[in-house]
Design an enzyme around this catalytic site. Structure first.
Site, mmCIF file in Angstrom:
data_model
loop_
_atom_site.group_PDB
_atom_site.id
_atom_site.type_symbol
_atom_site.label_atom_id
_atom_site.label_comp_id
_atom_site.label_asym_id
_atom_site.label_seq_id
_atom_site.Cartn_x
_atom_site.Cartn_y
_atom_site.Cartn_z
ATOM 1 N N ASP A 17 0.833 -1.197 0.000
ATOM 2 C CA ASP A 17 0.000 0.000 0.000
ATOM 3 C C ASP A 17 0.867 1.246 0.000
ATOM 4 O O ASP A 17 1.790 1.367 0.823
ATOM 5 C CB ASP A 17 -0.862 0.041 1.275
ATOM 6 C CG ASP A 17 -2.291 -0.374 1.012
ATOM 7 O OD1 ASP A 17 -2.778 -0.225 -0.130
ATOM 8 O OD2 ASP A 17 -2.926 -0.865 1.965
ATOM 9 N N GLU A 29 -13.808 -2.633 -1.998
ATOM 10 C CA GLU A 29 -14.037 -2.789 -0.561
ATOM 11 C C GLU A 29 -15.437 -2.324 -0.170
ATOM 12 O O GLU A 29 -15.852 -1.199 -0.473
ATOM 13 C CB GLU A 29 -12.968 -1.990 0.223
ATOM 14 C CG GLU A 29 -13.159 -2.126 1.737
ATOM 15 C CD GLU A 29 -11.942 -1.716 2.563
ATOM 16 O OE1 GLU A 29 -10.882 -1.432 1.985
ATOM 17 O OE2 GLU A 29 -12.070 -1.693 3.806
HETATM 18 O O1 KIV Z 1 -4.729 -2.037 4.154
HETATM 19 C C1 KIV Z 1 -5.409 -3.052 3.936
HETATM 20 O O2 KIV Z 1 -5.384 -4.031 4.679
HETATM 21 C C2 KIV Z 1 -6.283 -3.046 2.759
HETATM 22 C C3 KIV Z 1 -7.219 -4.189 2.598
HETATM 23 C C4 KIV Z 1 -8.324 -4.089 3.564
HETATM 24 C C5 KIV Z 1 -7.694 -4.332 1.201
HETATM 25 O O3 KIV Z 1 -6.226 -2.150 1.973
#
Ligand code: KIV
Length: 271
Positions: free
Chosen positions: A90, A189
Site C-alpha cells: 500500500d 471494498e
Molecule cells: O490495508 C489493507 O489491509 C487493505 C485491505 C483491507 C484491502 O487495503
C-alpha cells in the site's frame, strides 16, 4: 505438486490468467517476516502489505498516520519471507494524492528498498495522473475503490459505499478508467455484492473483494482479523478461521503459571 516445489512465482500476468479461467484469487495481508512465511507457505496467491498495519500493528484508529518509511520497513520484512506469492504494498496516505512526481518518487522507494512486486493506491479519476506516472516507470499498480479507508474523514463512517446510483455509476466509471490506464487488478471494498459482480464482469482485470460478495475474482482479508487475533472487530463480511486471541492468551497464562510455580524450566530445559 506441493506449494514448496512450485517453480513459478505468482505474477500479475498469472492473476489475469486465473481470472480468465475462473480460478479465484486468494489474498491476505501480512506485515512481518514470521506471519508472511506462514501465509506464503500455505499457498496464498497475493500478500498485501496493507496500510492496515497502522491499525493492527501500531494501534492507530485510522490508516492515515503510517509513514512511507514504516511501510518500507514492514514490506521489506515480508519480502524476505516470501517465495511464491505476489507482494503488493500500500502507498500510504499523503504519498500520491498530490503531485505525480512525488507519487512516482514514493513508489520507486517502495520498489527499490523492499523488493516488492507492485503498489496499491486508493481512488479513481482523482489520482489518475499519479497512477499513470507510476505505471510509466514500469511499476505495476493495483487500484482500490469503494470504501477507501484513507478517505475516512471525507466519508465520516466505515459503512457500505456506493449504495446510491450516482456513487455506483462513479465507481464503475473509475474501475474502467483504472483498467484502461493499466492497473493489473482492483480491490473493491465494502460495496453491494450486485455492484461488485457487475464491475467484475465489465472489466478484464481481476477484482479482489473485501465485503463485496462472492462475485469478485478473488477475496482479501486482514490476516489478524481472519485468524481471530483481533477481538474487537466483527463486521458482517469477516469470517474467523481461528481464535488465536484465546489460544495465545491461554499459552501466555500457562507460561506465567509455570514460571511462578518453578515448573519451567525443568531439568531437561537447562544446561
Ligand atoms: O490495508 C489493507 O489491509 C487493505 C485491505 C483491507 C484491502 O487495503
Amino acid at each position: 505438486m506441493s506449494v514448496e516445489s512450485s517453480v513459478r512465482a505468482v505474477t500479475t500476468l498469472r492473476l489475469k490468467e486465473m481470472k480468465d479461467r475462473g480460478e479465484k484469487i486468494s489474498m491476505l495481508t501480512s506485515y512481518d517476516y514470521s506471519m508472511a512465511k506462514i501465509v506464503d507457505t500455505a499457498g496464498i496467491d497475493v500478500i498485501l502489505v496493507g496500510d492496515s498495519a497502522a491499525n493492527v500493528m501500531a494501534g492507530h484508529e485510522t490508516t492515515l498516520p503510517i509513514t512511507l518509511d514504516q511501510m518500507i520497513y514492514h514490506a521489506s520484512s515480508v519480502v524476505r519471507a516470501v517465495n511464491r506469492a505476489l507482494v503488493v504494498v500500500d502507498m500510504p496516505f499523503g504519498t500520491y494524492q498530490g503531485d505525480s512526481q512525488a507519487a512516482l518518487d514514493s513508489a520507486v522507494r517502495i520498489m527499490k528498498e523492499t523488493g516488492a512486486d507492485a503498489v496499491k493506491m486508493e481512488g479513481g479519476e482523482e489520482i489518475l495522473d499519479s497512477v499513470k506516472r507510476i505505471l510509466t516507470a514500469g511499476i505495476p499498480v493495483m487500484g482500490h475503490l469503494g470504501l477507501t479507508p484513507q478517505s475516512i474523514h471525507k466519508f465520516g463512517t466505515y459503512n457500505v459505499r456506493a449504495k446510491e446510483e450516482a456513487e455506483a455509476a462513479k465507481l464503475i466509471h473509475d474501475a474502467k478508467l483504472l483498467e484502461e490506464t493499466g492497473c493489473f487488478a482492483i480491490v473493491l471494498e465494502k460495496i453491494p455484492a450486485s455492484l461488485a459482480t457487475k464491475v467484475s464482469a465489465e472489466v478484464s482485470v481481476p477484482t479482489i473483494g473485501i465485503g463485496a460478495g462472492v462475485g469478485t475474482d478473488g477475496q482479501v482479508l486482514v490476516v489478524h482479523d481472519m485468524l481471530g487475533i483481533n477481538k474487537g472487530f466483527s463486521p458482517r463480511f469477516l469470517r474467523r478461521y481461528a481464535n488465536l486471541y484465546e489460544v495465545m492468551t491461554d499459552a501466555v497464562s500457562h507460561y506465567i503459571e509455570d514460571v511462578k510455580s518453578c515448573d519451567f524450566p525443568n531439568e531437561k530445559e537447562q544446561y
